[in-house]
Design a protein around this motif. Structure first.
Motif, PDB file in Angstrom:
ATOM      1  N   GLN A  38      55.267 -26.332  26.318  1.00 43.90           N
ATOM      2  CA  GLN A  38      55.877 -27.631  26.630  1.00 43.90           C
ATOM      3  C   GLN A  38      56.111 -27.793  28.124  1.00 43.90           C
ATOM      4  N   LEU A  39      56.379 -26.651  28.781  1.00 44.13           N
ATOM      5  CA  LEU A  39      56.651 -26.648  30.227  1.00 44.13           C
ATOM      6  C   LEU A  39      55.499 -27.240  31.021  1.00 44.13           C
ATOM      7  N   HIS A  40      54.268 -27.090  30.497  1.00 44.06           N
ATOM      8  CA  HIS A  40      53.101 -27.459  31.297  1.00 44.06           C
ATOM      9  C   HIS A  40      52.378 -28.699  30.810  1.00 44.06           C
ATOM     10  N   PHE A  41      52.878 -29.334  29.755  1.00 42.52           N
ATOM     11  CA  PHE A  41      52.218 -30.548  29.282  1.00 42.52           C
ATOM     12  C   PHE A  41      52.473 -31.692  30.241  1.00 42.52           C
ATOM     13  N   LYS A  42      51.436 -32.523  30.433  1.00 40.19           N
ATOM     14  CA  LYS A  42      51.591 -33.669  31.326  1.00 40.19           C
ATOM     15  C   LYS A  42      52.270 -34.817  30.598  1.00 40.19           C
ATOM     16  N   ASP A  44      54.796 -36.339  27.761  1.00 41.59           N
ATOM     17  CA  ASP A  44      55.999 -35.949  27.024  1.00 41.59           C
ATOM     18  C   ASP A  44      55.792 -35.969  25.522  1.00 41.59           C
ATOM     19  N   LYS A  45      54.821 -36.783  25.071  1.00 40.95           N
ATOM     20  CA  LYS A  45      54.641 -36.941  23.625  1.00 40.95           C
ATOM     21  C   LYS A  45      53.848 -35.788  23.007  1.00 40.95           C
ATOM     22  N   THR A  46      53.228 -34.947  23.838  1.00 40.00           N
ATOM     23  CA  THR A  46      52.391 -33.884  23.288  1.00 40.00           C
ATOM     24  C   THR A  46      53.222 -32.867  22.512  1.00 40.00           C
ATOM     25  N   ARG A  47      52.761 -32.576  21.257  1.00 38.78           N
ATOM     26  CA  ARG A  47      53.438 -31.585  20.418  1.00 38.78           C
ATOM     27  C   ARG A  47      52.417 -30.551  19.946  1.00 38.78           C
TER      28      ARG A  47
ATOM     29  N   LEU B  64      44.722 -27.161  25.981  1.00 36.91           N
ATOM     30  CA  LEU B  64      45.074 -27.617  24.636  1.00 36.91           C
ATOM     31  C   LEU B  64      45.423 -29.098  24.626  1.00 36.91           C
ATOM     32  N   GLU B  65      46.189 -29.513  25.634  1.00 30.86           N
ATOM     33  CA  GLU B  65      46.566 -30.923  25.717  1.00 30.86           C
ATOM     34  C   GLU B  65      45.332 -31.807  25.871  1.00 30.86           C
ATOM     35  N   MET B  66      44.398 -31.368  26.700  1.00 37.70           N
ATOM     36  CA  MET B  66      43.164 -32.133  26.913  1.00 37.70           C
ATOM     37  C   MET B  66      42.318 -32.192  25.643  1.00 37.70           C
ATOM     38  N   PHE B  67      42.249 -31.064  24.920  1.00 36.75           N
ATOM     39  CA  PHE B  67      41.469 -31.043  23.681  1.00 36.75           C
ATOM     40  C   PHE B  67      42.040 -32.034  22.677  1.00 36.75           C
ATOM     41  N   ALA B  68      43.365 -32.023  22.530  1.00 40.16           N
ATOM     42  CA  ALA B  68      44.003 -32.928  21.579  1.00 40.16           C
ATOM     43  C   ALA B  68      43.779 -34.385  22.002  1.00 40.16           C
ATOM     44  N   ARG B  69      43.947 -34.642  23.279  1.00 41.05           N
ATOM     45  CA  ARG B  69      43.757 -36.006  23.777  1.00 41.05           C
ATOM     46  C   ARG B  69      42.322 -36.452  23.546  1.00 41.05           C
ATOM     47  N   ARG B  73      44.559 -37.436  19.689  1.00 38.36           N
ATOM     48  CA  ARG B  73      45.767 -36.980  18.994  1.00 38.36           C
ATOM     49  C   ARG B  73      46.845 -36.631  20.014  1.00 38.36           C
ATOM     50  N   THR B  74      48.110 -36.668  19.547  1.00 38.72           N
ATOM     51  CA  THR B  74      49.185 -36.166  20.401  1.00 38.72           C
ATOM     52  C   THR B  74      49.688 -34.815  19.905  1.00 38.72           C
ATOM     53  N   VAL B  75      49.231 -34.414  18.702  1.00 36.18           N
ATOM     54  CA  VAL B  75      49.669 -33.127  18.154  1.00 36.18           C
ATOM     55  C   VAL B  75      48.517 -32.141  18.249  1.00 36.18           C
ATOM     56  N   ILE B  76      48.757 -31.034  18.952  1.00 40.08           N
ATOM     57  CA  ILE B  76      47.758 -29.987  19.078  1.00 40.08           C
ATOM     58  C   ILE B  76      47.664 -29.237  17.762  1.00 40.08           C
ATOM     59  N   ASN B  77      46.431 -29.025  17.252  1.00 46.46           N
ATOM     60  CA  ASN B  77      46.277 -28.333  15.970  1.00 46.46           C
ATOM     61  C   ASN B  77      45.424 -27.075  16.103  1.00 46.46           C
ATOM     62  N   SER B  78      45.125 -26.449  14.936  1.00 46.46           N
ATOM     63  CA  SER B  78      44.408 -25.167  14.944  1.00 46.46           C
ATOM     64  C   SER B  78      43.016 -25.290  15.544  1.00 46.46           C
ATOM     65  N   GLU B  79      42.372 -26.428  15.329  1.00 53.67           N
ATOM     66  CA  GLU B  79      41.022 -26.605  15.875  1.00 53.67           C
ATOM     67  C   GLU B  79      41.037 -26.513  17.393  1.00 53.67           C
ATOM     68  N   ASP B  80      42.077 -27.064  18.003  1.00 51.68           N
ATOM     69  CA  ASP B  80      42.199 -27.000  19.456  1.00 51.68           C
ATOM     70  C   ASP B  80      42.333 -25.548  19.911  1.00 51.68           C
ATOM     71  N   VAL B  81      43.096 -24.763  19.176  1.00 52.66           N
ATOM     72  CA  VAL B  81      43.292 -23.359  19.550  1.00 52.66           C
ATOM     73  C   VAL B  81      41.977 -22.593  19.399  1.00 52.66           C
TER      74      VAL B  81
END
Lengths: 99, 142
Positions: A38-42, A44-47, B64-69, B73-81
């Motif tokens: 969470q510390l590094h997400f750009k 805020d909505k990312t979970r 991970l954030e980029m993969f989900a985006r 999606r806003t929720v990172i899942n197993s596929e992203d990992v």
């Protein structure tokens, strides 16, 4: 340089024991992993989903075990019984390429 | 006191606490490897591995954030990992197996919950049961 295979521990048979294993054996805890990411997400909505967190905890366990095992191998190759920083420095480039 | 300075200090404290947690876990894992291989790790080595791990988490998190985006999606899942683990075949196999283990475990838990709810609430008509199944299916699609 050939990519080295990553030595992973054999998987436990039968039911998934990942959640139980976290409490008894050493390794990264789910909440810690979540806070670090969470510390590094750009955004805020990312979970992170629960399963993904468990998988990331395993990733980090493997990462640390690889770093320490490769460092140890390097020290042993130099006939030493103690792993020092320079051994980790030597194995670091390949480690990062493998991850 | 400036509120911005206060926020900065909070962030610093927070990340320091996390680094300490990482350092502790790294120490435990290195201890296991040390016992396994019959070798010792210097304190600086453990600190170094801890620092490297913490920094690598930043790379992981951003990827991970980029993969989900990318998957809208806003929720990172197993596929992203799994995508994260693509660089090494053995690592990818390991993570994929763990992921399948988890999926199986989730299925087992769902089965157990269904059995509990059906015994607790008594018998439903078969029509109602079909409706409930269809509803849960749709919510997964969303």
């Amino acid at each position: 340089m050939m990519p080295r295979a990553i030595v992973v521990p054999p998987l436990p048979r039968g039911r998934c024991r990942m959640e139980k294993r976290e409490e008894s054996a050493s390794g990264f805890r789910k909440e810690t992993v979540n806070k670090i990411l969470q510390l590094h997400f750009k955004d805020d909505k990312t979970r992170v989903s629960s399963d993904a967190l468990l998988l990331m905890a395993e990733m980090l366990n493997v990462f640390v075990r690889e770093a320490s095992a490769r460092g140890a191998r390097q020290a042993q190759a130099e006939d030493l019984d103690r792993v020092d920083i320079e051994h980790v420095e030597k194995v670091l480039p390949q480690l990062l390429l493998d991850f | 006191m400036e509120p911005e300075g206060e926020q900065e200090r909070e962030r610093l404290l927070h990340s320091q606490r996390l680094k300490a947690a990482v350092h502790y876990t790294v120490g435990c894992l290195c201890q296991e490897v040390a016992e396994d291989k019959g070798i010792q790790f210097s304190k600086q080595t453990i600190a170094a591995i801890s620092e490297i791990t913490f920094r690598q988490c930043e790379v992981f998190a951003k990827d991970l954030e980029m993969f989900a985006r990318h998957g809208k999606r806003t929720v990172i899942n197993s596929e992203d990992v799994k995508l994260l683990a693509r660089r090494s075949n053995s690592l990818l196999r390991y993570i994929t197996q763990k992921s399948e283990e988890l999926a199986l475990n989730n299925l087992e838990q769902k089965e157990r919950k269904k059995k509990k709810s059906s015994t607790a609430k008594g018998k439903r008509t078969s029509d109602e049961q079909v409706e409930v199944m269809a509803e849960s299916e749709d919510s997964n699609m969303a």
